[in-house]
Design a protein around this motif. Sequence first.
Motif, mmCIF file in Angstrom:
data_model
loop_
_atom_site.group_PDB
_atom_site.id
_atom_site.type_symbol
_atom_site.label_atom_id
_atom_site.label_comp_id
_atom_site.label_asym_id
_atom_site.label_seq_id
_atom_site.Cartn_x
_atom_site.Cartn_y
_atom_site.Cartn_z
ATOM 1 N N GLU A 73 25.508 29.306 48.515
ATOM 2 C CA GLU A 73 25.752 30.035 47.274
ATOM 3 C C GLU A 73 24.523 30.816 46.847
ATOM 4 O O GLU A 73 24.619 31.982 46.428
ATOM 5 C CB GLU A 73 26.167 29.064 46.168
ATOM 6 N N ILE A 113 24.267 34.843 46.375
ATOM 7 C CA ILE A 113 23.823 35.451 45.116
ATOM 8 C C ILE A 113 22.699 36.441 45.367
ATOM 9 O O ILE A 113 22.669 37.545 44.793
ATOM 10 C CB ILE A 113 23.380 34.361 44.125
ATOM 11 N N ALA A 116 24.093 39.551 46.866
ATOM 12 C CA ALA A 116 24.783 40.356 45.855
ATOM 13 C C ALA A 116 23.774 41.144 45.012
ATOM 14 O O ALA A 116 24.003 42.310 44.663
ATOM 15 C CB ALA A 116 25.634 39.449 44.967
ATOM 16 N N THR A 147 25.811 44.284 43.648
ATOM 17 C CA THR A 147 27.237 44.023 43.450
ATOM 18 C C THR A 147 27.404 42.700 42.710
ATOM 19 O O THR A 147 26.508 41.855 42.712
ATOM 20 C CB THR A 147 27.984 43.942 44.796
ATOM 21 N N ALA A 148 28.548 42.532 42.074
ATOM 22 C CA ALA A 148 28.818 41.289 41.340
ATOM 23 C C ALA A 148 29.134 40.161 42.319
ATOM 24 O O ALA A 148 29.906 40.365 43.266
ATOM 25 C CB ALA A 148 29.973 41.496 40.375
ATOM 26 N N TYR A 149 28.523 39.022 42.072
ATOM 27 C CA TYR A 149 28.773 37.875 42.958
ATOM 28 C C TYR A 149 30.124 37.253 42.636
ATOM 29 O O TYR A 149 30.414 36.927 41.482
ATOM 30 C CB TYR A 149 27.661 36.835 42.799
ATOM 31 N N GLN A 150 30.935 37.083 43.654
ATOM 32 C CA GLN A 150 32.244 36.464 43.502
ATOM 33 C C GLN A 150 32.309 35.223 44.399
ATOM 34 O O GLN A 150 32.381 35.353 45.625
ATOM 35 C CB GLN A 150 33.359 37.449 43.882
ATOM 36 N N PRO A 151 32.259 34.031 43.824
ATOM 37 C CA PRO A 151 32.323 32.811 44.651
ATOM 38 C C PRO A 151 33.679 32.653 45.321
ATOM 39 O O PRO A 151 34.707 33.093 44.785
ATOM 40 C CB PRO A 151 32.080 31.691 43.647
ATOM 41 N N GLU A 152 33.678 32.067 46.487
ATOM 42 C CA GLU A 152 34.928 31.824 47.208
ATOM 43 C C GLU A 152 35.760 30.797 46.468
ATOM 44 O O GLU A 152 35.260 29.737 46.068
ATOM 45 C CB GLU A 152 34.630 31.332 48.627
ATOM 46 N N VAL A 153 37.023 31.097 46.254
ATOM 47 C CA VAL A 153 37.929 30.190 45.547
ATOM 48 C C VAL A 153 38.914 29.597 46.553
ATOM 49 O O VAL A 153 39.560 30.329 47.312
ATOM 50 C CB VAL A 153 38.699 30.923 44.425
ATOM 51 N N THR A 179 35.961 26.215 43.426
ATOM 52 C CA THR A 179 35.044 26.982 44.259
ATOM 53 C C THR A 179 34.489 26.071 45.337
ATOM 54 O O THR A 179 34.618 24.841 45.262
ATOM 55 C CB THR A 179 33.880 27.535 43.423
#
Length: 225
Positions: free
Chosen positions: A165, A169, A172, A177-183, A189
């Motif tokens: 993670e 981050i 990103a 770019t905006a960090y989008q965690p894997e769901v 997450t």
Amino acid sequence: MDTTPNDTHTIGRFYGVNGKKLLRQYKESPSGFRQWDQKCHAKQWLLYAQNMGTHLSIDETSLSDGELYTILTNKAAQGRCGSIIAIIAGTKAETVIEILRTIPLKTRKKVSEITLDMAGNMALIAKRCFPSATQVTDRFHVQKLASEALQEIRIKYRWQAIDAENEAIEQAKATQTAYQPEVLSNGDTVNRSAEATIISSQQICALQKGERLDRDSKTKGNITF
């Protein structure tokens, strides 16, 4: 009729006599302590061969001041009167074996199952003293080992998830770019799953029967495995 046992101090208060004196008098006369056939070795070991059965348990315990004792019990008595077969000071296999072998071999061969922990000395005692018995590892010790192993796995994957993670981050930030965690499919997450799913669901799945799990626990368990 009340059959609840009471100590000499309680009885003494009830009848208005000194509890300590009553204890001494009981010990010297009615109890038969002076004529007890195991009195000479009672501090080292006690043996009640008449309590033998087909299903036994052997384990070590600390009764006082950290002193360890090996205790052999009859499962059929379920902890009530007649449960204890032997109490032996220490856990040294040779000592315990020597004492238990005073029980006739014919009686010891009737034992079909003995429950014990994973200690090597207990396994040796069971093998030498009860040659016909199947050795069964106590479930408590199996669960303890499984729990410890799962805790190690949790810590390992937790740190891996944190490192991954943090790296994502940083990437990103570098690409602005905006960090989008894997769901995951259950809404957690990866980081959350490493922290919560592994510590709870794996333990539940490993130590409980599947039919006792709710739908959410089963989903987390399937994702984890």
